[in-house]
Design an enzyme around this catalytic site. Structure first.
Site, PDB file in Angstrom:
ATOM      1  N   LYS A  83      -0.107 -15.506   0.791  1.00  0.00           N
ATOM      2  CA  LYS A  83      -1.334 -14.732   0.571  1.00  0.00           C
ATOM      3  C   LYS A  83      -1.255 -14.065  -0.799  1.00  0.00           C
ATOM      4  O   LYS A  83      -0.265 -13.382  -1.103  1.00  0.00           O
ATOM      5  CB  LYS A  83      -1.434 -13.672   1.672  1.00  0.00           C
ATOM      6  CG  LYS A  83      -2.831 -13.291   2.100  1.00  0.00           C
ATOM      7  CD  LYS A  83      -2.725 -12.425   3.352  1.00  0.00           C
ATOM      8  CE  LYS A  83      -4.073 -11.904   3.782  1.00  0.00           C
ATOM      9  NZ  LYS A  83      -3.936 -10.925   4.873  1.00  0.00           N
TER      10      LYS A  83
HETATM   11  O1  G3P Z   1      -5.548  -8.574   6.910  1.00  0.00           O
HETATM   12  C1  G3P Z   1      -6.669  -8.352   6.119  1.00  0.00           C
HETATM   13  C2  G3P Z   1      -7.781  -7.604   6.810  1.00  0.00           C
HETATM   14  O2  G3P Z   1      -8.089  -8.218   8.025  1.00  0.00           O
HETATM   15  C3  G3P Z   1      -7.557  -6.119   6.896  1.00  0.00           C
HETATM   16  O3  G3P Z   1      -8.507  -5.500   7.723  1.00  0.00           O
HETATM   17  O4  G3P Z   1      -9.086  -3.557   9.105  1.00  0.00           O
HETATM   18  O5  G3P Z   1      -7.508  -3.244   7.196  1.00  0.00           O
HETATM   19  O6  G3P Z   1      -9.932  -3.669   6.793  1.00  0.00           O
HETATM   20  P1  G3P Z   1      -8.771  -3.909   7.691  1.00  0.00           P
END
Ligand code: G3P
Length: 224
Positions: A83
């Site tokens: 990633k």
């Molecule tokens: O892993 C990336 C993404 O899904 C993060 O989500 O909830 O931290 O905005 P969030």
């Protein structure tokens, strides 16, 4: 539509993998910090628990160091998707790693223009963050519609991986738009099963069945 789980909690991943509905895993440095264990050890355990892609994020910000980290991570297992952030250096690293045959997930995507660049850089997955856009008053799902349209126009192989999902509605909207993957927090994945009418209906069926005094395995009347 593929379901990935967005967590670095190995016990959660094993539990969700037992449903047979899990197609992969995404992690990020914040989720790894929450796990509070050695990074590579956690990744190795996740790769053993699931067959599908497991996203492992680099933490370097310049292309040379990103490539060194990405190649190190890719050695853990064939199902590692490295990633990288959607920066100039991140997309240079994406192109180089993709050319080497490594899966790459380009993360922190917040615009259709960024998604177009990631596809041209050969990304395996593009991760638009819908919840974080919603958080600042921008419609995150509109971005998914734009990316799906653009990728379809040019037949890009890059898969749209909807990230930063906050609830079942995001998953359903993403499916309606034809997104390839949703990466879903464990709690939201479990919410997908739930409907109050399912619980109510099952309770009524079981109460009526109880009144018959029968059991299916105890009934030999129609047995072959
Ligand atoms: O892993 C990336 C993404 O899904 C993060 O989500 O909830 O931290 O905005 P969030």
């Amino acid at each position: 539509m593929k379901f990935f789980v967005d967590t670095a909690d190995v016990a959660e991943i094993k539990d969700l993998a037992s449903t047979g509905l899990l197609d992969g895993v995404t992690t990020n440095p914040s989720l790894m910090a929450k796990a509070g264990r050695p990074y590579l050890e956690v990744l190795r355990e996740i790769c053993e628990a699931v067959d599908g892609p497991v996203s492992a994020e680099v933490t370097a910000t310049d292309v040379k160091a990103m490539l060194a980290e990405g190649r190190h991570l890719a050695k853990i297992s064939d199902n590692i998707a490295v990633k990288v952030p959607l920066t100039v250096d991140g997309l240079k690293a994406c192109k180089a790693l993709s050319d080497e045959g490594t899966m790459v997930n380009v993360t922190l995507c917040f615009s259709a223009a960024q998604a177009l660049l990631a596809a041209k850089a050969g990304a395996t997955f593009i991760s638009p963050f819908v919840g974080r856009l919603d958080d600042i008053g921008v419609d995150g799902m509109h971005l998914i519609a734009e990316i799906v349209e653009i990728y379809t126009n040019y037949d890009f192989a890059t898969e749209v991986l909807v990230a930063s999902i906050r609830g079942p509605a995001h998953v359903v909207e993403a499916a309606k738009m034809g997104a390839d993957v949703a990466t879903i927090p464990p709690a939201v994945l479990r919410q997908l099963y739930a409907h109050p009418l399912t619980d109510k209906g099952l309770a009524a069926f079981l109460a009526d069945w109880e009144k018959t005094g029968q059991t299916i395995l105890g009934d030999k009347s129609g047995a072959a």
